[in-house]
Structure formats: structure tokens, C-alpha cells
Design a protein around this motif. Sequence first.
Motif, mmCIF file in Angstrom:
data_model
loop_
_atom_site.group_PDB
_atom_site.id
_atom_site.type_symbol
_atom_site.label_atom_id
_atom_site.label_comp_id
_atom_site.label_asym_id
_atom_site.label_seq_id
_atom_site.Cartn_x
_atom_site.Cartn_y
_atom_site.Cartn_z
ATOM 1 N N PHE A 1 0.985 -1.052 0.184
ATOM 2 C CA PHE A 1 0.213 -0.101 0.214
ATOM 3 C C PHE A 1 0.621 1.572 -0.134
ATOM 4 O O PHE A 1 0.727 1.900 -0.743
ATOM 5 N N PHE A 2 2.254 1.106 0.655
ATOM 6 C CA PHE A 2 2.855 2.710 1.303
ATOM 7 C C PHE A 2 3.552 2.603 -0.304
ATOM 8 O O PHE A 2 3.863 4.179 -0.752
ATOM 9 N N PHE A 3 4.419 1.677 -1.144
ATOM 10 C CA PHE A 3 4.928 1.500 -2.389
ATOM 11 C C PHE A 3 3.578 2.210 -3.684
ATOM 12 O O PHE A 3 3.708 3.001 -4.870
ATOM 13 N N TYR A 4 2.251 1.965 -2.881
ATOM 14 C CA TYR A 4 1.164 1.972 -4.052
ATOM 15 C C TYR A 4 1.448 3.648 -4.550
ATOM 16 O O TYR A 4 0.715 4.445 -5.247
ATOM 17 N N LEU A 5 1.079 3.851 -3.184
ATOM 18 C CA LEU A 5 0.614 5.666 -2.834
ATOM 19 C C LEU A 5 1.591 6.339 -3.220
ATOM 20 O O LEU A 5 1.455 7.520 -3.764
ATOM 21 N N LEU A 6 2.970 5.761 -2.743
ATOM 22 C CA LEU A 6 4.286 6.093 -3.089
ATOM 23 C C LEU A 6 4.441 7.226 -4.760
ATOM 24 O O LEU A 6 4.424 7.962 -5.749
ATOM 25 N N ALA A 7 3.383 5.982 -5.792
ATOM 26 C CA ALA A 7 4.275 6.258 -7.330
ATOM 27 C C ALA A 7 2.409 6.880 -7.420
ATOM 28 O O ALA A 7 2.636 8.097 -8.648
#
Length: 135
Positions: A40-46
Motif C-alpha cells: 500500500f505504501f509503495f502504491y501510494l508513493l507511485a
Amino acid sequence: MLDIITSKKILLFFLMLGAFLLTSAVTLLFYPELQDLVVFFFYLLASNSFLAFPHEPMLIYYGKLYPVYIPVLLAIVPTMLGCLLDYIVLTPLLHGKYAEKFRKHSIYKKSAFYFNKYPFFTLIVFAVSPMPFYP
């Protein structure tokens, strides 16, 4: 002076990203059941940076899986990192000599004029259209 400011921002970005990568590694090692939150974190970062992924449905989805404060608090860091990355990369591009021909174009001038005169409505128009607009 500009190089010093930019290098400090880049350093800050990588320090923040490194801190979360370390936190992610520890989370994955000791709490593998929370791996969804790392994804979820890396999806939001992208999605909060260059890539135009919709992130609101993910917030709603993770709000159903976890107590609502967890995804909301977790979303703060990638949003800040994404904005910082955009600021570090896009600001020099938009103010550089190569962007000068775009700033002289009539569409850009009209967009800037309407943004300065009616900022709220201009952002609505650009938000629902495929045209990017970075004031």
C-alpha cells in the motif's frame, strides 16, 4: 546556492525513503501479516508522484481491512515523499530554458491567466481533463 538547496532536498528525500525501506524490511521480517501495508505504501508513493494511479479507492479498500486511522496515517509519508519528488524533479524542468518555448505558447499563457484570475475553477477544469497543469 540553488545547488545546495536542491542537494539538501534530494538528501532529505533519500533519507525519508531509506527510513521507510528499513521500516518495511523490519515489518516484512517480523510481521509478515502486514505486508499488504508495505505494498500500500509503495502504491501510494507511485500514485502521488509521476504515475497517475487512482489512490482514493485504495484508501477506501484498506480502510475496510484495517482500522481507518492506520491507512490514513500510513498515507501521509508517501504523499509527502511523492510531493517532494515532484518538487525536486519538476520545478527545475518547468523553470528551465527548455520549458521556455512552452511558456510562450498561447495555451500556456491562457491557462496561467485563468489560473491567476480563477484558481479554483481552473483547477477543477484541469483535474477532470487529461491536461497536466502545474502552476
